[in-house]
Design a protein around this motif. Structure first.
Motif, short mmCIF file in Angstrom:
data_model
loop_
_atom_site.label_atom_id
_atom_site.label_comp_id
_atom_site.label_asym_id
_atom_site.label_seq_id
_atom_site.Cartn_x
_atom_site.Cartn_y
_atom_site.Cartn_z
N ASP A 166 0.84 -1.20 0.00
CA ASP A 166 0.00 0.00 0.00
C ASP A 166 0.88 1.25 0.00
OD1 ASP A 166 -1.82 2.03 0.37
OD2 ASP A 166 -2.29 1.50 2.45
N PRO A 167 0.89 2.01 -1.09
CA PRO A 167 1.73 3.22 -1.11
C PRO A 167 1.32 4.26 -0.09
CG PRO A 167 0.27 3.16 -3.02
CD PRO A 167 0.15 1.83 -2.35
N GLY A 168 0.11 4.13 0.46
CA GLY A 168 -0.36 5.10 1.44
C GLY A 168 0.44 5.09 2.73
N VAL A 169 1.22 4.04 2.98
CA VAL A 169 1.99 3.99 4.23
C VAL A 169 3.06 5.07 4.29
CG1 VAL A 169 1.59 1.50 4.47
CG2 VAL A 169 3.69 2.31 3.36
N VAL A 170 3.45 5.63 3.14
CA VAL A 170 4.52 6.64 3.15
C VAL A 170 4.06 7.94 3.80
CG1 VAL A 170 5.56 5.66 1.08
CG2 VAL A 170 4.00 7.59 0.86
N ALA A 171 2.77 8.08 4.06
CA ALA A 171 2.26 9.28 4.72
C ALA A 171 2.58 9.29 6.21
CB ALA A 171 0.75 9.40 4.52
N ALA A 172 2.95 8.12 6.76
CA ALA A 172 3.28 8.04 8.18
C ALA A 172 4.70 8.57 8.42
CB ALA A 172 3.18 6.60 8.66
N PRO A 173 4.90 9.34 9.48
CA PRO A 173 6.22 9.94 9.72
C PRO A 173 7.32 8.93 10.02
CG PRO A 173 4.72 10.36 11.55
CD PRO A 173 3.89 9.78 10.46
N ASN A 174 6.96 7.72 10.48
CA ASN A 174 7.99 6.72 10.80
C ASN A 174 8.15 5.69 9.68
OD1 ASN A 174 5.54 5.47 11.13
ND2 ASN A 174 6.18 4.25 12.90
N SER A 175 7.66 6.01 8.48
CA SER A 175 7.73 5.08 7.36
C SER A 175 9.03 5.27 6.59
CB SER A 175 6.55 5.29 6.42
OG SER A 175 6.61 6.59 5.83
N LEU A 176 9.26 4.38 5.62
CA LEU A 176 10.42 4.50 4.74
C LEU A 176 9.98 4.23 3.32
CD1 LEU A 176 14.03 3.23 5.30
CD2 LEU A 176 12.87 2.76 3.13
N LEU A 177 10.34 5.13 2.42
CA LEU A 177 10.11 4.95 1.00
C LEU A 177 11.44 4.64 0.33
CD1 LEU A 177 8.54 5.18 -1.72
CD2 LEU A 177 9.06 7.64 -1.66
N ALA A 178 11.50 3.49 -0.33
CA ALA A 178 12.67 3.14 -1.14
C ALA A 178 12.24 3.25 -2.59
CB ALA A 178 13.14 1.72 -0.81
N THR A 179 12.88 4.13 -3.33
CA THR A 179 12.41 4.39 -4.68
C THR A 179 13.57 4.47 -5.67
OG1 THR A 179 11.15 5.95 -6.06
CG2 THR A 179 12.45 6.88 -4.27
N TRP A 180 13.29 4.13 -6.91
CA TRP A 180 14.23 4.42 -7.99
C TRP A 180 14.10 5.89 -8.31
CZ3 TRP A 180 18.06 1.39 -9.13
CH2 TRP A 180 18.79 1.57 -10.32
N THR A 181 14.96 6.45 -9.13
CA THR A 181 14.96 7.89 -9.40
C THR A 181 13.56 8.44 -9.62
OG1 THR A 181 15.41 7.38 -11.72
CG2 THR A 181 17.29 7.89 -10.34
N PRO A 182 13.08 9.32 -8.75
CA PRO A 182 11.68 9.76 -8.80
C PRO A 182 11.34 10.69 -9.94
CG PRO A 182 12.84 10.89 -7.05
CD PRO A 182 13.80 9.85 -7.58
N TRP A 183 12.33 11.35 -10.54
CA TRP A 183 12.03 12.34 -11.57
C TRP A 183 11.57 11.69 -12.87
CZ3 TRP A 183 14.51 12.33 -16.26
CH2 TRP A 183 15.68 11.57 -16.33
N SER A 184 11.93 10.42 -13.11
CA SER A 184 11.68 9.80 -14.41
C SER A 184 10.33 9.10 -14.50
CB SER A 184 12.78 8.79 -14.72
OG SER A 184 12.84 7.78 -13.72
N ASP A 185 9.52 9.19 -13.46
CA ASP A 185 8.24 8.50 -13.45
C ASP A 185 7.26 9.32 -12.61
OD1 ASP A 185 6.84 5.57 -13.71
OD2 ASP A 185 6.42 6.45 -11.76
N SER A 186 6.09 9.62 -13.17
CA SER A 186 5.15 10.52 -12.49
C SER A 186 4.63 9.93 -11.18
CB SER A 186 3.97 10.86 -13.42
OG SER A 186 3.29 9.69 -13.82
N PHE A 187 4.41 8.61 -11.14
CA PHE A 187 3.94 7.99 -9.90
C PHE A 187 5.02 8.09 -8.82
CE2 PHE A 187 3.91 4.19 -7.15
CZ PHE A 187 2.71 4.41 -6.48
N ARG A 188 6.25 7.75 -9.19
CA ARG A 188 7.32 7.83 -8.20
C ARG A 188 7.55 9.26 -7.75
NH1 ARG A 188 10.00 3.88 -11.55
NH2 ARG A 188 11.42 5.44 -12.41
N GLY A 189 7.44 10.21 -8.68
CA GLY A 189 7.61 11.61 -8.32
C GLY A 189 6.56 12.08 -7.33
N SER A 190 5.31 11.70 -7.57
CA SER A 190 4.22 12.07 -6.67
C SER A 190 4.40 11.42 -5.31
CB SER A 190 2.89 11.66 -7.30
OG SER A 190 1.82 11.87 -6.40
#
Length: 255
Positions: free
Chosen positions: A33-57
């Motif tokens: 669930d991508p919604g977990v990144v809204a929690a302050p104690n969460s961790l987002l591991a992502t590939w370069t966010p600029w190259s994909d609109s979903f990752r950027g958002s």
């Protein structure tokens, strides 16, 4: 409970499995669930966010740790290991995640050496163009940057311009080089100009002069010191899939 979300393609050419394993080793529950990144104690591991609109958002919405992966800045080491660049709160040095003053130990373990002097003619300059698909210069090269740089290099006997799409619209007198010919061509020039390409690191290994224009680049930031120290510090942002899978690669960036 600590939750993490991984926004990295699940295909063999990306280190998704290693990232998943590493986060589990560190006690994170990997959620679908991508919604977990809204929690302050969460961790987002992502590939370069600029190259994909979903990752950027997703990157902009994240309220916890943001660990960004991309292709490594150094070539394979003597053991044949491939490296991935790892950073916090941005990539290419965007964000304040880089650190300095490291010992030579990790860099020396790679078995890569730095040339002691420039073996090439500094009158020959190479402009390394990059994709210019975004107006956000934190992430990508401004479209007219190659033309601007070409206009500033007035003492060069020859200027060659390279872009992975063989696009030299902005430097009409430049010579477009394709990706396969780049490693050889890179060695023919004494000065290398780039916005933020990892080719800068390859050139430094060869002993060439390097000029990096990106204001937030980790390469530009670390270049403010001795070249040897540059690589000692850069080594702490380059990790193998095995180091990612054990969680070790995250250690530089976790609180």
């Amino acid at each position: 409970m600590k939750y993490a979300f991984i926004s990295v393609p699940k295909i063999a050419t990306y280190p998704y499995a290693a990232i998943h394993s590493g986060l589990c080793c560190l006690g994170y529950t990997v959620s679908e669930d991508p919604g977990v990144v809204a929690a302050p104690n969460s961790l987002l591991a992502t590939w370069t966010p600029w190259s994909d609109s979903f990752r950027g958002s997703l990157f902009e919405r994240a309220r916890g740790l943001r660990i960004v992966f991309e292709n490594g800045y150094i070539p394979r080491d003597q053991q044949g290991n491939t490296y991935y660049a790892v950073g916090r709160d941005g990539f290419n040095g965007v964000g304040g995640h880089y650190s300095t003053g490291h010992s030579p130990k990790r860099w020396l373990s790679f078995g890569l050496s730095v040339a002691g002097s420039n073996p090439y003619d500094v009158a020959r300059a190479l402009i390394v163009g990059q994709s210019a698909g975004s107006d956000d210069i934190r992430y990508t090269m401004p479209r007219l940057w190659p033309k601007t740089i070409a206009g500033e290099i007035r003492d060069a006997a020859a200027i060659c311009y390279w872009n992975k799409r063989a696009d030299n619209r902005y430097v009409p007198d430049g010579i477009p080089l394709d990706h396969r010919s780049m490693p050889t061509a890179l060695k023919g020039y004494g000065r290398i100009y780039t916005w933020n390409s990892k080719r800068a690191c390859e050139a430094l290994l060869h002993g060439q002069q390097v000029h990096v224009s990106a204001p937030n680049s980790i390469i530009a930031a670390l270049l403010r010191q001795d070249v040897s120290q540059f690589f000692y510090d850069l080594a702490h942002h380059q990790y193998t899939a095995d180091e990612i899978a054990t969680g070790y690669a995250f250690s530089e960036f976790l609180p």
